[in-house]
Enzyme design. Sequence first.
Site, PDB file in Angstrom:
ATOM      1  N   LYS A  12       0.835  -1.213   0.000  1.00 47.76           N
ATOM      2  CA  LYS A  12       0.000   0.000   0.000  1.00 47.76           C
ATOM      3  C   LYS A  12       0.866   1.259   0.000  1.00 47.76           C
ATOM      4  O   LYS A  12       0.332   2.367  -0.018  1.00 47.76           O
ATOM      5  CB  LYS A  12      -0.885   0.032   1.251  1.00 47.76           C
ATOM      6  CG  LYS A  12      -1.805  -1.142   1.404  1.00 47.76           C
ATOM      7  CD  LYS A  12      -2.948  -1.078   0.421  1.00 47.76           C
ATOM      8  CE  LYS A  12      -3.938  -2.211   0.632  1.00 47.76           C
ATOM      9  NZ  LYS A  12      -4.677  -2.533  -0.570  1.00 47.76           N
ATOM     10  N   LYS A  49      14.773  -6.270   4.355  1.00 45.53           N
ATOM     11  CA  LYS A  49      15.106  -5.263   5.384  1.00 45.53           C
ATOM     12  C   LYS A  49      16.523  -5.423   5.922  1.00 45.53           C
ATOM     13  O   LYS A  49      17.162  -4.443   6.297  1.00 45.53           O
ATOM     14  CB  LYS A  49      14.088  -5.309   6.525  1.00 45.53           C
ATOM     15  CG  LYS A  49      12.720  -4.765   6.104  1.00 45.53           C
ATOM     16  CD  LYS A  49      11.748  -4.696   7.264  1.00 45.53           C
ATOM     17  CE  LYS A  49      10.383  -4.217   6.765  1.00 45.53           C
ATOM     18  NZ  LYS A  49       9.405  -4.070   7.854  1.00 45.53           N
ATOM     19  N   ASP A  67       9.434   1.437  11.842  1.00 46.80           N
ATOM     20  CA  ASP A  67       8.327   0.556  12.224  1.00 46.80           C
ATOM     21  C   ASP A  67       7.942   0.756  13.696  1.00 46.80           C
ATOM     22  O   ASP A  67       6.762   0.823  14.037  1.00 46.80           O
ATOM     23  CB  ASP A  67       8.701  -0.916  11.988  1.00 46.80           C
ATOM     24  CG  ASP A  67       8.742  -1.261  10.505  1.00 46.80           C
ATOM     25  OD1 ASP A  67       8.023  -0.611   9.722  1.00 46.80           O
ATOM     26  OD2 ASP A  67       9.482  -2.180  10.129  1.00 46.80           O
ATOM     27  N   ALA A  93      10.237 -12.227  18.847  1.00 44.59           N
ATOM     28  CA  ALA A  93      11.577 -11.647  18.943  1.00 44.59           C
ATOM     29  C   ALA A  93      12.235 -11.645  17.571  1.00 44.59           C
ATOM     30  O   ALA A  93      13.445 -11.739  17.442  1.00 44.59           O
ATOM     31  CB  ALA A  93      12.415 -12.432  19.952  1.00 44.59           C
TER      32      ALA A  93
HETATM   33  P1  ATR Z   1       9.288 -10.984  11.454  1.00 37.03           P
HETATM   34  O1  ATR Z   1      10.288 -10.220  10.695  1.00 37.03           O
HETATM   35  O2  ATR Z   1       7.888 -10.940  10.895  1.00 37.03           O
HETATM   36  O3  ATR Z   1       9.303 -10.697  12.919  1.00 37.03           O
HETATM   37  P2  ATR Z   1      10.849 -13.372  11.875  1.00 37.03           P
HETATM   38  O4  ATR Z   1      12.054 -12.551  12.066  1.00 37.03           O
HETATM   39  O5  ATR Z   1      10.924 -14.623  11.051  1.00 37.03           O
HETATM   40  O6  ATR Z   1       9.685 -12.543  11.231  1.00 37.03           O
HETATM   41  O7  ATR Z   1      10.277 -13.735  13.321  1.00 37.03           O
HETATM   42  C1  ATR Z   1       9.106 -14.450  13.484  1.00 37.03           C
HETATM   43  C2  ATR Z   1       8.705 -14.385  14.961  1.00 37.03           C
HETATM   44  O8  ATR Z   1       7.428 -15.016  15.119  1.00 37.03           O
HETATM   45  C3  ATR Z   1       9.644 -15.157  15.875  1.00 37.03           C
HETATM   46  O9  ATR Z   1       9.651 -14.506  17.137  1.00 37.03           O
HETATM   47  C4  ATR Z   1       8.992 -16.544  15.957  1.00 37.03           C
HETATM   48  O10 ATR Z   1       9.325 -17.277  17.120  1.00 37.03           O
HETATM   49  P3  ATR Z   1      10.696 -18.137  17.168  1.00 37.03           P
HETATM   50  O11 ATR Z   1      11.809 -17.149  17.396  1.00 37.03           O
HETATM   51  O12 ATR Z   1      10.527 -19.072  18.303  1.00 37.03           O
HETATM   52  O13 ATR Z   1      10.792 -18.838  15.830  1.00 37.03           O
HETATM   53  C5  ATR Z   1       7.546 -16.123  16.012  1.00 37.03           C
HETATM   54  N1  ATR Z   1       6.589 -17.160  15.578  1.00 37.03           N
HETATM   55  C6  ATR Z   1       6.344 -17.586  14.319  1.00 37.03           C
HETATM   56  N2  ATR Z   1       5.373 -18.518  14.304  1.00 37.03           N
HETATM   57  C7  ATR Z   1       4.993 -18.683  15.595  1.00 37.03           C
HETATM   58  C8  ATR Z   1       4.024 -19.511  16.254  1.00 37.03           C
HETATM   59  N3  ATR Z   1       3.238 -20.354  15.573  1.00 37.03           N
HETATM   60  N4  ATR Z   1       3.895 -19.393  17.595  1.00 37.03           N
HETATM   61  C9  ATR Z   1       4.678 -18.545  18.307  1.00 37.03           C
HETATM   62  N5  ATR Z   1       5.610 -17.755  17.747  1.00 37.03           N
HETATM   63  C10 ATR Z   1       5.763 -17.811  16.416  1.00 37.03           C
END
Ligand code: ATR
Length: 273
Positions: free
Chosen positions: A16, A66, A102, A128
Amino acid sequence: MTDRYAIVGNPVGFSKSPLIHTEFARQTGQDIEYTRLEAPLGRFKETVDAFRAAGAKGVNITAPFKLDAFAYASDVSEAARLAGAANALSFEGDRVRAENFDGIGLVNDIQRNLGFSLQGKRVLMLGAGGAARGALLPFLAQQPAEFVLANRTAAKAQALARQCEGAGSIRGCGLQDLEGLRFDIVLNATSASLTGELPAVPASVFGSAQLAYELAYAKGLTPFLRLAQGAGVQRLADGVGMLVEQAAEAFQWWRGVRPDTAPLIRQLTVPLA
Ligand code: ATR
């Protein structure tokens, strides 16, 4: 002369940002053109080099670039450094400045648009990854009484919390450690909602919460928001305001004028039900 900007991503067709920045430019009388730029995977640098060579002034960056954008920059802001990721670049001669708006976009949405002050509040953020990292410093700057960062992989949240200890009261833990704790504001910065999953968080965290905020945008009532609703949270929000507010920060950074975000937030809001 018209100044050129773009959102770089892959895919980028859904973005968007062109609509938002074009409306900001119309509102403020700025002569800019803002387009979508799809970089082939692994070719962020080449794509942005070519755009700069053609006279571009800056870009926004979305997934999966990013981190590449951060690496591409010569000068990085504190927020971008902590996040290890940039969502906006400004081209100034040979220099490439990197920012990450962000987090400030999220804080502005919560405080200015939704009307919830963060000062003195107990705040829980789930996740995280990149989305959470970008938000930490702007949150801590608002001096919440307590900021807990909880992640499925506890060690990631703990390491991140340690990195920002000097900036305020922050603690990292695992989702299972949340049993028995209650918060005023709960945010979901995990990517779980993108696949319709629910982070394994006990409903009791919402015990006294006034606001549940899903950082993902236009996903409707996600499992996280449903859980919050079931626990009696009065105000549910998704990331539409954050999206428009981070864009406003970038626009002001590039152009020196502050656009009005309210009309665009209204226009882009997808009902949660
Ligand atoms: P983004 O840039 O969107 O934050 P990312 O860096 O891949 O994407 O991080 C994804 C986050 O979502 C992580 O904190 C991940 O937890 P883990 O560090 O344990 O992998 C969390 N996450 C993704 N799917 C999840 C789920 N089903 N339940 C809980 N946490 C989830």
